[in-house]
Design a protein around this motif. Structure first.
Motif, PDB file in Angstrom:
ATOM      1  N   LEU A 140      10.816  -0.302  -6.834  1.00 52.70           N
ATOM      2  CA  LEU A 140       9.570   0.407  -6.770  1.00 52.70           C
ATOM      3  C   LEU A 140       8.866   0.611  -8.132  1.00 52.70           C
ATOM      4  O   LEU A 140       9.659   0.431  -9.068  1.00 52.70           O
ATOM      5  CB  LEU A 140       9.745   1.811  -6.373  1.00 52.70           C
ATOM      6  CG  LEU A 140      10.508   2.954  -6.959  1.00 52.70           C
ATOM      7  CD1 LEU A 140       9.933   4.156  -6.744  1.00 52.70           C
ATOM      8  CD2 LEU A 140      11.979   2.761  -6.673  1.00 52.70           C
ATOM      9  N   GLN A 141       7.496   0.515  -8.059  1.00 48.01           N
ATOM     10  CA  GLN A 141       6.893   0.829  -9.358  1.00 48.01           C
ATOM     11  C   GLN A 141       6.169   2.126  -9.181  1.00 48.01           C
ATOM     12  O   GLN A 141       6.338   3.252  -9.501  1.00 48.01           O
ATOM     13  CB  GLN A 141       6.078  -0.401  -9.554  1.00 48.01           C
ATOM     14  CG  GLN A 141       6.837  -1.551  -9.962  1.00 48.01           C
ATOM     15  CD  GLN A 141       6.159  -2.770 -10.485  1.00 48.01           C
ATOM     16  OE1 GLN A 141       4.778  -2.788 -10.527  1.00 48.01           O
ATOM     17  NE2 GLN A 141       7.011  -3.995 -10.568  1.00 48.01           N
ATOM     18  N   CYS A 142       4.735   1.947  -8.608  1.00 49.73           N
ATOM     19  CA  CYS A 142       4.197   3.287  -8.285  1.00 49.73           C
ATOM     20  C   CYS A 142       5.019   4.152  -7.298  1.00 49.73           C
ATOM     21  O   CYS A 142       4.607   5.451  -7.055  1.00 49.73           O
ATOM     22  CB  CYS A 142       2.818   3.195  -7.743  1.00 49.73           C
ATOM     23  SG  CYS A 142       2.604   2.664  -6.012  1.00 49.73           S
ATOM     24  N   GLY A 143       5.570   3.439  -6.354  1.00 52.02           N
ATOM     25  CA  GLY A 143       6.309   4.292  -5.272  1.00 52.02           C
ATOM     26  C   GLY A 143       5.663   4.589  -4.042  1.00 52.02           C
ATOM     27  O   GLY A 143       6.459   5.209  -3.000  1.00 52.02           O
ATOM     28  N   TYR A 144       4.628   4.122  -4.005  1.00 51.29           N
ATOM     29  CA  TYR A 144       3.430   4.308  -2.697  1.00 51.29           C
ATOM     30  C   TYR A 144       4.291   3.882  -1.422  1.00 51.29           C
ATOM     31  O   TYR A 144       4.378   4.586  -0.352  1.00 51.29           O
ATOM     32  CB  TYR A 144       2.018   4.160  -2.725  1.00 51.29           C
ATOM     33  CG  TYR A 144       1.271   5.037  -2.013  1.00 51.29           C
ATOM     34  CD1 TYR A 144       1.010   6.259  -2.391  1.00 51.29           C
ATOM     35  CD2 TYR A 144       0.926   4.494  -0.838  1.00 51.29           C
ATOM     36  CE1 TYR A 144       0.151   7.131  -1.516  1.00 51.29           C
ATOM     37  CE2 TYR A 144       0.207   5.510   0.139  1.00 51.29           C
ATOM     38  CZ  TYR A 144      -0.152   6.818  -0.123  1.00 51.29           C
ATOM     39  OH  TYR A 144      -0.938   7.505   0.435  1.00 51.29           O
ATOM     40  N   CYS A 145       4.503   2.712  -1.479  1.00 51.30           N
ATOM     41  CA  CYS A 145       5.206   1.939  -0.324  1.00 51.30           C
ATOM     42  C   CYS A 145       6.529   2.335   0.141  1.00 51.30           C
ATOM     43  O   CYS A 145       7.146   1.979   0.976  1.00 51.30           O
ATOM     44  CB  CYS A 145       4.897   0.494  -0.462  1.00 51.30           C
ATOM     45  SG  CYS A 145       6.096  -0.041  -1.637  1.00 51.30           S
ATOM     46  N   CYS A 190       3.478  -4.077  -0.286  1.00 49.51           N
ATOM     47  CA  CYS A 190       3.429  -3.295  -1.570  1.00 49.51           C
ATOM     48  C   CYS A 190       2.566  -4.029  -2.560  1.00 49.51           C
ATOM     49  O   CYS A 190       2.310  -5.335  -2.607  1.00 49.51           O
ATOM     50  CB  CYS A 190       4.772  -3.688  -1.872  1.00 49.51           C
ATOM     51  SG  CYS A 190       4.898  -3.102  -3.826  1.00 49.51           S
ATOM     52  N   ARG A 191       1.922  -3.401  -3.121  1.00 47.09           N
ATOM     53  CA  ARG A 191       0.574  -3.765  -4.054  1.00 47.09           C
ATOM     54  C   ARG A 191       1.099  -3.869  -5.569  1.00 47.09           C
ATOM     55  O   ARG A 191       0.550  -4.627  -6.278  1.00 47.09           O
ATOM     56  CB  ARG A 191      -0.466  -2.771  -4.193  1.00 47.09           C
ATOM     57  CG  ARG A 191      -1.251  -2.903  -2.923  1.00 47.09           C
ATOM     58  CD  ARG A 191      -2.158  -3.988  -3.156  1.00 47.09           C
ATOM     59  NE  ARG A 191      -2.273  -5.075  -1.785  1.00 47.09           N
ATOM     60  CZ  ARG A 191      -3.139  -5.463  -1.140  1.00 47.09           C
ATOM     61  NH1 ARG A 191      -4.303  -4.765  -1.790  1.00 47.09           N
ATOM     62  NH2 ARG A 191      -3.324  -6.390  -0.344  1.00 47.09           N
ATOM     63  N   CYS A 192       2.419  -3.389  -5.781  1.00 45.44           N
ATOM     64  CA  CYS A 192       2.897  -3.454  -7.077  1.00 45.44           C
ATOM     65  C   CYS A 192       3.785  -4.509  -7.357  1.00 45.44           C
ATOM     66  O   CYS A 192       3.697  -5.355  -8.548  1.00 45.44           O
ATOM     67  CB  CYS A 192       3.347  -2.024  -7.533  1.00 45.44           C
ATOM     68  SG  CYS A 192       2.528  -0.726  -7.285  1.00 45.44           S
ATOM     69  N   THR A 193       5.064  -4.486  -6.699  1.00 46.67           N
ATOM     70  CA  THR A 193       6.301  -5.091  -7.022  1.00 46.67           C
ATOM     71  C   THR A 193       6.159  -6.822  -6.920  1.00 46.67           C
ATOM     72  O   THR A 193       7.124  -7.530  -7.605  1.00 46.67           O
ATOM     73  CB  THR A 193       7.405  -4.633  -6.558  1.00 46.67           C
ATOM     74  OG1 THR A 193       7.546  -5.076  -5.051  1.00 46.67           O
ATOM     75  CG2 THR A 193       7.463  -3.286  -6.509  1.00 46.67           C
TER      76      THR A 193
HETATM   77  S1  FES Z   1       5.663   0.277  -5.516  1.00 47.45           S
HETATM   78 FE1  FES Z   1       3.447   0.558  -5.474  1.00 47.45          FE
HETATM   79  S2  FES Z   1       2.794  -0.207  -3.493  1.00 47.45           S
HETATM   80 FE2  FES Z   1       4.927  -0.762  -3.733  1.00 47.45          FE
END
Ligand code: FES
Ligand SMILES: Cc1cc2nc3c(=O)[nH]c(=O)nc-3n(C[C@H](O)[C@H](O)[C@H](O)COP(=O)(O)OP(=O)(O)OC[C@H]3O[C@@H](n4cnc5c(N)ncnc54)[C@H](O)[C@@H]3O)c2cc1C
Ligand code: FES
Lengths: 286, 166
Positions: free
Chosen positions: B100-105, B137-140
């Motif tokens: 995870l990065q932002c953790g939203y997903c 997921c928009r980050c990883t």
């Molecule tokens: S960790 Fe940011 S959307 Fe998946």
């Protein structure tokens, strides 16, 4: 995104559901998996004042074999279909198509009955059912009737289902020795088709003995490409015959222009999907 | 429209609350049950951030009415860690493998992976990617999410996963 207000009903029997649907009139809709209806309600493109949830009716979830046909209850989910050993053996085309519908979460709730009754040309099962010559069982206030998939689709969201009728089951004829294939082009996994083609054929002495073709999302309704299929009977599926049949199939398409591409592109993609599906179905025919 | 009393079992505990028929399950979970670990990303059935476990299958709780869940057994991210508060192996693996990065997903990813590993305890990389195809997921870029699930699967099977996070 909140849907409009409605009253929720959860009848326990089919008879109760049919009676309710008839007495509540035009503004009542059956609710199955909700994965087409709820998104439409959130956008307020649909605003029924009564939802009749079919989930409480146990006998709509069975899968069985009767008199040479697979009988699939309307509330069988795509997930349950994929897990059925009977379907895997008797109708692998349904498995191949179900695998390409949406994603695991949506397949866990989306039902076969909802997919075919919805009337959205983007749904994958209708063209597959037309290709397999399936028929739908409808139960209404006036009793029960069978409607052929090939006669069911009149326009976008316009089907042969009369007001007050509930689709209870789908009958899929089981034919030995068939080769089948479903080829679907999509922008990304889980998306509706840019274009897709279903093929069912049998071969005898290296030649096509019978052939049926269905096309998804390239017209306001799913298409059964009867003439194109007839052109292939008696051929060895040589390049020239395939080309002619594909041109005939492309000619009956009338694709919409949307995020999935302009009409000319989608028409050509329908042809490419059909070419691939023919080759794969032939390689699988006994 | 009159509210209806809805009763369900969430993370092992029987709970009830009032909901209008049109109340989405995700709103009921977040706003009536105050379990805000289940996220809302798109609200259009596409992103999977709202994924929960409902009667043994992963579902998108933004595409279900709370009233449909009457009598159901639900698990949310709040019910994944062990009773003593230690992290579930999947949570531990997401932490170790930078899943995870932002953790939203993440709550949706973990709930989906939790069910996936029960459906298929030894998934291939391809099966994992198809298994989480309903979760965006928009980050990883997904690489480390896939590795987190592989790592958790190995640990749960008593094996070691040799690859490092990227
Ligand atoms: S960790 Fe940011 S959307 Fe998946
Ligand atoms: C993100 C996303 C991607 C998707 N991708 C695909 C895809 O690639 N291919 C595809 O085919 N589908 C796709 N779908 C749609 C999904 O498969 C739906 O589940 C399906 O179209 C409808 O089935 P349902 O059980 O959810 O029906 P519902 O949404 O409950 O109902 C749909 C319609 O059919 C009516 N209805 C339902 N059951 C009956 C019945 N037994 N008798 C009479 N009327 C009935 C309802 O009143 C409603 O009008 C997607 C959906 C989403 C949200
Ligand atoms: S919030 Fe439910 S799928 Fe995105």
């Amino acid at each position: 995104m909140i849907p409009g207000a409605f009253e929720y009903h959860r009848p326990k029997t089919l008879v109760d559901a049919v009676t309710m649907l008839a007495s509540l009139g035009e503004d009542a809709r059956p609710l199955a998996g909700g994965h087409s209806l709820i998104p439409l309600m959130k956008q307020r493109l649909s605003a029924p004042s009564h939802l009749i949830d079919l989930a409480g009716i146990g006998d709509l979830r069975t899968i069985s074999e009767e008199n040479g046909a697979l009988v699939l209850g309307a509330m069988v989910t795509q997930r349950a279909l994929l897990a059925s050993a009977l379907v895997q053996v008797k109708a692998p085309l349904l498995i191949e198509a179900a695998q390409q519908i949406a994603d695991p979460q949506i397949r866990a709730l989306g039902t076969l009955g909802g997919n075919v009754a919805n009337g959205d040309p983007g749904n994958d099962m209708p063209a597959v059912m037309m290709c397999l010559d399936a028929s739908y069982v409808a139960q209404g206030p006036k009793g029960m009737r069978h409607i052929k998939a090939r006669d069911f689709y009149h326009g976008a969201y316009d089907t042969a289902l009369a007001a007050g009728e509930i689709l209870t089951a789908i009958h899929v004829p089981i034919v030995a020795g068939q080769g089948t294939a479903y080829e679907k082009l999509k922008r990304k996994i889980g998306d509706y088709a840019v274009a897709a083609a279903a093929v069912v054929l049998t071969m005898a002495n290296g030649k096509v003995a019978t052939c049926s073709i269905g096309l998804t999302n390239v017209a306001p309704t799913p298409l059964w490409a009867k003439d194109a299929a007839a052109m292939l009977v008696g051929t060895t599926l040589d390049a020239g015959s395939v080309k002619k049949a594909v041109a005939a199939a492309e000619a009956i398409t009338d694709p919409a222009s949307d995020g999935r591409g302009p009409p000319d592109y989608r028409r050509k993609m329908a042809g490419i999907m059909l070419t691939r599906a023919l080759a794969r179905a032939a390689s699988r025919a006994a | 429209m009159a509210k209806i009393n809805v009763t369900m079992t969430v993370n092992g505990e029987e709970v009830s609350g009032l909901a209008e028929p049109r109340t989405l399950l995700v709103h009921f979970i977040r706003e009536t049950l105050n379990l805000t670990g289940t996220h809302i990303g798109c609200e259009t059935s596409h992103c999977g951030a709202c994924t929960i476990d409902l009667d043994g299958v992963s579902v998108k709780s933004c595409t279900r009415f709370a009233v449909q869940a009457e009598g159901s057994h639900i698990r949310t991210i709040e019910g994944i860690a062990h009773a003593d508060g230690t992290l579930h192996q999947l949570q531990e693996s997401f932490r170790q493998m930078h899943g995870l990065q932002c953790g939203y997903c993440t709550p949706g990813m973990i709930l989906r992976a939790w069910r996936l590993l029960q459906e298929n305890p030894r998934p291939s990389e391809d099966e994992i990617r198809h298994g989480i195809s309903g979760n965006l997921c928009r980050c990883t870029g997904y690489q480390n999410i896939v590795k987190s699930i592989q790592h958790a699967a190995a640990a749960l099977n008593g094996e070691t996963f040799a690859e490092a996070a990227q």
